[in-house]
Enzyme design. Structure first.
Site, PDB file in Angstrom:
ATOM      1  N   THR A 128      -1.090  -2.358  10.027  1.00  0.00           N
ATOM      2  CA  THR A 128      -1.373  -2.922   8.967  1.00  0.00           C
ATOM      3  C   THR A 128      -0.321  -3.675   8.158  1.00  0.00           C
ATOM      4  O   THR A 128       0.443  -3.161   7.207  1.00  0.00           O
ATOM      5  CB  THR A 128      -2.090  -2.060   7.807  1.00  0.00           C
ATOM      6  N   GLU A 175       6.162   4.937   7.487  1.00  0.00           N
ATOM      7  CA  GLU A 175       5.661   6.209   6.601  1.00  0.00           C
ATOM      8  C   GLU A 175       6.481   7.364   6.953  1.00  0.00           C
ATOM      9  O   GLU A 175       6.379   8.038   8.129  1.00  0.00           O
ATOM     10  CB  GLU A 175       4.246   6.292   6.864  1.00  0.00           C
ATOM     11  N   THR A 185       0.893  -1.114   0.037  1.00  0.00           N
ATOM     12  CA  THR A 185      -0.136  -0.176  -0.068  1.00  0.00           C
ATOM     13  C   THR A 185       1.052   1.254   0.042  1.00  0.00           C
ATOM     14  O   THR A 185       1.348   1.653  -0.828  1.00  0.00           O
ATOM     15  CB  THR A 185      -0.936   0.104   1.267  1.00  0.00           C
ATOM     16  N   ASN A 215      -0.190  10.463   5.788  1.00  0.00           N
ATOM     17  CA  ASN A 215      -1.534  10.026   6.439  1.00  0.00           C
ATOM     18  C   ASN A 215      -2.636  10.915   6.383  1.00  0.00           C
ATOM     19  O   ASN A 215      -4.019  10.677   6.425  1.00  0.00           O
ATOM     20  CB  ASN A 215      -1.331   9.525   8.006  1.00  0.00           C
ATOM     21  N   LYS A 227       4.450  -6.930   3.858  1.00  0.00           N
ATOM     22  CA  LYS A 227       3.915  -5.365   3.610  1.00  0.00           C
ATOM     23  C   LYS A 227       3.775  -4.750   5.088  1.00  0.00           C
ATOM     24  O   LYS A 227       3.188  -5.511   5.973  1.00  0.00           O
ATOM     25  CB  LYS A 227       2.944  -5.318   2.602  1.00  0.00           C
ATOM     26  N   THR A 256      -6.927  10.132  -0.302  1.00  0.00           N
ATOM     27  CA  THR A 256      -7.082  10.850  -1.631  1.00  0.00           C
ATOM     28  C   THR A 256      -5.837  10.596  -2.243  1.00  0.00           C
ATOM     29  O   THR A 256      -5.497  11.103  -3.454  1.00  0.00           O
ATOM     30  CB  THR A 256      -7.191  12.372  -1.184  1.00  0.00           C
TER      31      THR A 256
END
Length: 398
Positions: free
Chosen positions: A185, A271, A148, A393, A174, A398
């Protein structure tokens, strides 16, 4: 030894493929792993009470006889918090994969990752599953199909001769955000051509997950979809492993190495991350205390931001130790950052700021804590917390 360019299908008897079916804009988003023979299998799942539909479906498959022949995975849509329809869609996803492969539905595990609350676009999913081709498919495409917000693929393949047979283990994972496992996740899949009984495989998986995947954190959020599945199909032809034997001990070391590599890769790819932080705790009264304190250090937002700012603020580290819940003597703690001792017997030292400032510019940062309270140790991995984490985040949907 490490197998260069290895994939999840490198162990004998495994195949894999990945395709784009429209769940995401352009990138691959549907993948499958297949074993030509039923594989002894084991799994661990998220501790989040809001568990996604794929968790229930995979548990249902493994409850039959603890074997699998396939794992079908989609990215882009988590199929989490989707109620009755989500379960129906997940079971339909399993049925489509089983029909495509010509195996029983309960021989297929299901995993999903992506946006929570959205329903699976079943027509697109059906088209994607039908397009998966085990004979001409590119097995490394599976690695891409599960991602992702990840910036890199996370994989490792190891090979070693054990008991006169060449044994191969491959792992892929992942995970980049919503990472604070008791299980995140985070999805991970491990294949091996070794012959390992399912009960022993489950015991091994739980033990190594506790030592690796459950010792990483990115942002403190435990996902609804976390899952680690291992499949062992026995195609290497080894005598079935038994607990406590030299052969199984050698296999367990390989297994741990794969899990540790994948766990650290997830932490490093947090991230917006710029640094991997490793916290080592020794001199603890128990392994549980050592692991708990180490994880609290890398979980601390203040420690993470200090590392991003390249600031040797040891007060944030000792604060995290203090509220970790671990047992220790507050007046006898030693802390090192890299090779520099910055705290000795809970008092600051005359360290060289220039040396430490140079070290904190590196991508891999080591924090070592000695509690001087016992003989046990533990380790955890995390990442720094940067401006980009908020940007990623804030715009995730979007």
């Amino acid at each position: 030894m490490t197998v260069e360019n290895g994939t999840i299908a490198t162990p004998l008897g495994f195949y894999a493929d990945g395709k784009h079916c429209g769940l995401k804009r352009k990138k691959k988003d549907i993948g499958i792993i297949f074993s030509e023979t039923p594989a002894e299998s084991a799994a661990v799942y998220t501790m989040n009470q809001m568990q996604a539909a794929p968790i229930f479906i995979t548990k249902d498959s493994l409850e039959v006889n603890q074997t699998l022949q396939a794992i079908v995975v989609n990215s882009g849509v988590a199929n989490a918090c989707t109620g009755k329809r989500g379960l129906e869609d997940g079971f339909a996803m399993r049925a489509m994969a089983a029909k495509h492969l010509g195996v029983a539905e309960t021989s297929v595990a299901v995993a999903s990752t992506g946006v929570i609350g959205d329903y699976l676009p079943m027509e697109k999913l059906a088209t994607g599953i039908a397009a998966l081709d085990l004979k001409s498919g590119i097995s490394s495409d599976f690695h891409e199909a599960i991602l992702t917000t990840d910036t890199v693929q996370k994989e490792l393949t190891l090979q070693s001769e054990i008991g006169g047979k060449v044994i191969t283990i491959s792992g892929v994972a992942k995970g980049s955000g919503m990472i604070h496992p008791n299980m995140a996740t985070m999805l991970s899949f491990i294949t091996t051509d070794a012959a390992v009984p399912a009960e022993l495989l489950q015991k091994l998986l739980k033990q190594k997950v506790d030592q690796t995947f459950n010792q990483i954190t990115v942002d403190g959020d435990t996902s609804t979809n976390d899952m680690v599945i291992v499949m062992a199909n026995g195609c290497a032809g080894n005598a079935i492993f038994s607990d406590g034997t030299p052969e199984f001990t050698a296999f367990a070391k390989m297994f741990y190495a794969v899990c540790q590599h994948l766990a650290k890769s997830i932490a490093r790819d947090g991230e917006g991350a710029t640094k991997l932080i490793e916290a080592k705790v020794k001199g603890a009264t128990s392994k549980e205390d050592a692991r708990m304190i180490a994880k609290q250090i890398v979980s601390s937002s203040l420690v993470k931001t200090a590392m991003f700012g390249e600031d040797a603020n040891w007060g944030r580290i000792i604060c995290a130790i203090g509220y970790s819940g671990g047992r220790f003597s507050p007046d006898n703690i030693t802390i090192k950052i890299g090779n520099t001792v910055i705290l000795e017997k809970s008092e600051t030292t005359n360290y060289a700021p220039d040396v430490l400032a140079s070290y904190l510019k590196m991508e891999n940062i080591s924090i070592e804590v000695n509690l001087h309270s016992g003989l046990e140790d533990g380790v955890a991995w995390g990442c720094d917390l940067s401006y980009d984490y908020v940007k990623i985040n804030a715009c995730y949907r979007t």
